[in-house]
Design an enzyme around this catalytic site. Structure first.
Site, mmCIF file in Angstrom:
data_model
loop_
_atom_site.group_PDB
_atom_site.id
_atom_site.type_symbol
_atom_site.label_atom_id
_atom_site.label_comp_id
_atom_site.label_asym_id
_atom_site.label_seq_id
_atom_site.Cartn_x
_atom_site.Cartn_y
_atom_site.Cartn_z
ATOM 1 N N HIS A 305 52.403 94.957 14.503
ATOM 2 C CA HIS A 305 51.805 93.762 15.302
ATOM 3 C C HIS A 305 51.869 93.642 16.708
ATOM 4 O O HIS A 305 52.956 93.967 17.202
ATOM 5 C CB HIS A 305 52.730 92.366 14.374
ATOM 6 C CG HIS A 305 52.045 91.170 14.836
ATOM 7 N ND1 HIS A 305 51.873 90.666 15.854
ATOM 8 C CD2 HIS A 305 51.605 90.383 13.979
ATOM 9 C CE1 HIS A 305 51.268 89.340 16.147
ATOM 10 N NE2 HIS A 305 50.960 89.264 14.618
ATOM 11 N N HIS A 348 61.586 87.162 15.729
ATOM 12 C CA HIS A 348 61.968 87.523 17.340
ATOM 13 C C HIS A 348 62.657 86.489 17.794
ATOM 14 O O HIS A 348 62.702 85.329 17.570
ATOM 15 C CB HIS A 348 60.867 88.117 18.017
ATOM 16 C CG HIS A 348 59.944 87.254 18.237
ATOM 17 N ND1 HIS A 348 58.926 86.756 17.514
ATOM 18 C CD2 HIS A 348 59.417 86.670 19.806
ATOM 19 C CE1 HIS A 348 58.087 85.888 18.164
ATOM 20 N NE2 HIS A 348 58.467 85.726 19.385
ATOM 21 N N GLU A 354 58.512 79.359 24.180
ATOM 22 C CA GLU A 354 57.059 79.134 23.280
ATOM 23 C C GLU A 354 56.941 77.664 22.961
ATOM 24 O O GLU A 354 58.072 77.151 22.106
ATOM 25 C CB GLU A 354 57.338 80.114 22.291
ATOM 26 C CG GLU A 354 57.345 81.580 23.029
ATOM 27 C CD GLU A 354 57.221 82.606 21.643
ATOM 28 O OE1 GLU A 354 56.896 82.178 20.497
ATOM 29 O OE2 GLU A 354 57.230 83.894 21.805
ATOM 30 N N TYR A 363 47.974 78.181 10.421
ATOM 31 C CA TYR A 363 48.784 79.306 11.198
ATOM 32 C C TYR A 363 49.245 80.397 10.169
ATOM 33 O O TYR A 363 49.892 79.914 9.547
ATOM 34 C CB TYR A 363 49.700 78.806 12.172
ATOM 35 C CG TYR A 363 50.407 79.754 12.838
ATOM 36 C CD1 TYR A 363 49.725 80.693 13.765
ATOM 37 C CD2 TYR A 363 51.606 79.938 13.046
ATOM 38 C CE1 TYR A 363 50.240 81.583 14.485
ATOM 39 C CE2 TYR A 363 52.454 80.936 13.852
ATOM 40 C CZ TYR A 363 51.594 81.860 14.552
ATOM 41 O OH TYR A 363 52.303 82.427 15.281
ATOM 42 N N HIS A 381 62.702 82.584 15.937
ATOM 43 C CA HIS A 381 61.785 82.419 14.982
ATOM 44 C C HIS A 381 61.053 83.375 14.458
ATOM 45 O O HIS A 381 61.213 84.408 14.760
ATOM 46 C CB HIS A 381 60.927 81.245 15.932
ATOM 47 C CG HIS A 381 59.904 81.791 16.733
ATOM 48 N ND1 HIS A 381 60.497 81.989 17.959
ATOM 49 C CD2 HIS A 381 58.609 82.214 16.975
ATOM 50 C CE1 HIS A 381 59.593 82.463 18.913
ATOM 51 N NE2 HIS A 381 58.621 82.989 18.179
#
Length: 451
Positions: A305, A348, A354, A363, A381
């Protein structure tokens, strides 16, 4: 190049030096400040940077208007609006906490009330601003603030300008019909608009109650991110940014209010004419809008990703190379084709702060609880339990993030404080941590196979 869009006209390009006039030959020829301007106009320069900034970054525009901006009565302070915060060192208004935080969709206001005895229910864009998070202080030109807006009333004979920084506005529900000193802009959900510091504007609501998000930066201005190895094209293309063409109101003998946000406080001044009296202008310090559907997504076509920085639309750089005061990042429709890969965003912990919002759709990292019109602020998160289980076991074939699904992120290298309003509003989710509570341990010291 001028482009007609609905009943509004725009000029294409990002960072261009534009010229626009609502009357023929209203722009002076060969100079900026002649002894007498065409049509009896006043010349006025609006600076977005210091005079001596290098040419590459210097921003300013010349406006030719019916009356100059100094023609107003003295400003007076407006009654304290405690849910609008700009100074984040004040611990009475702000809490710095390491928890993950999420909000349900912020409740839309009721439609405009026509009852004269309850005008308090009629809220325009200015009074509909509520600060959720931020860092820094505009008085020393460092930091950012994140607001939501929730309004149901037009700004009638009222204009606003922000002395603290630039506004990047993300409508989520309802269009915004924005009049600026440079012209008119219609902004729909899935579009954004940037109003730089000091530019006057007014917001009308053609669809009734409206809701959305605002990213405010106290230093510098937004720019396109460098592309590096991506090359010359991709992400947000400069040609897709639109700035308005000149439009003016010749409105006099009226009672006009000019609102100003100055170090987080609201001030008001009266004048007897419209501030939107700019007949012509030229320069590169201008408002602009962008359709998020035009974003050219770059992604992995082999494995893993990519980092979310690959989805950056605009950035406001800091003095530290590679670290941003704020990035505006979107997660829009795209194909996922990675092989032997966990495709949703991985777990991560980030040195960047963020803040996420959802414009429409779903999402891909959250199966439930994160809804259009809501928001979240994250430390450590990752995907919730349902998403993790599904993505870890599903057949890997080309799949598509559905058309119409657009989430976004405001990211900063600064540590964000959460306002008292943000922690006390009814939309705050009390049990967001439960999204990861049921994650299981699959550790087996006798089996090293990933399958």
């Amino acid at each position: 190049m001028e482009q007609k869009h609905l009943e509004y006209k725009y000029m294409n390009g990002f960072g261009n030096h534009f010229s626009s006039e609502a009357l023929p030959d209203a722009l002076p020829k060969n100079q900026n400040s002649p002894q007498k301007c065409p049509y009896g106009l006043y010349a006025e320069q609006l600076s977005g940077t210091a005079f001596t900034v290098d040419r590459k970054h210097n921003q300013r525009s010349w406006l030719y208007r019916i009356r100059p901006s100094v023609s107003h009565k003295p400003f007076t302070k407006v009654a304290e609006k405690t849910d609008l915060v700009s100074q984040f060192g004040n611990t009475n208004n702000v809490s710095y906490i390491p928890d993950q935080i999420r909000w349900d969709p912020f409740k839309l206001l009721s439609p405009l009330s026509l009852e004269k005895d309850i005008p308090s229910q009629n809220i325009n864009f200015i009074y509909g601003l509520h600060t959720l998070a931020g860092a820094g202080d505009p008085s020393v030109k460092n930091g950012l603030a994140i607001h939501i807006y929730n309004a149901n009333h037009d700004m009638v004979d009222t204009a606003f300008y922000n002395s603290d920084g630039d506004f990047l506005i993300v409508p989520q529900h309802g269009r915004l019909d924005i009049t600026t000193e440079f012209g008119r802009i219609m902004v729909s959900p899935c579009e954004i608009v940037v109003i730089p510091r000091g530019i006057k504007f007014a917001v009308n609501l053609p669809d009734g109650p409206s809701r959305g998000y605002v990213l405010e930066v106290f230093v510098g201005h937004f720019e396109l991110p460098d592309l590096g190895p991506i090359g010359a094209n991709g992400l947000a293309n400069p040609r897709d940014f639109l700035s308005p063409t000149a439009f003016f109101e010749e409105k006099t003998n009226c009672d006009y209010t000019i609102m100003n946000k100055y170090v987080g406080q609201l001030f008001a001044a009266k004048q007897d004419h419209s501030p939107f009296d700019v007949v012509a202008w030229h320069g590169n310090y201008v408002p602009y809008k962008y359709d998020l559907n035009n974003f050219n997504v770059i992604g992995s076509i082999s494995f893993d990703h990519p980092d979310p920085s690959i989805f950056t639309v605009l950035t406001c750089k800091s003095a530290f190379p590679g670290s941003a005061i704020a990035d505006f990042v979107i997660f829009s429709p795209r194909w996922l084709v990675q092989e032997h890969t966990f495709r949703p965003p991985y777990f991560h912990r980030n040195c960047m702060s963020e803040f996420m919002g959802l414009i429409q759709g779903k999402y891909d990292a959250k199966a439930k609880g994160f809804l259009p019109g809501g928001a979240s602020h994250m430390t450590a998160h990752g995907p919730d339990t349902t998403t993790f289980e599904k993505a870890s076991n599903e057949e890997l074939k080309p799949t598509r993030i559905p058309d119409g699904a657009i989430a976004f992120m405001f990211e900063s290298f600064l540590m964000l404080g959460i306002t008292t309003w943000g922690l006390s509003c009814s939309e705050l989710q009390k049990n967001y941590n439960k999204a990861w509570e049921d994650l299981k341990s699959y550790f087996d010291p006798n089996n090293c196979s990933a399958n």
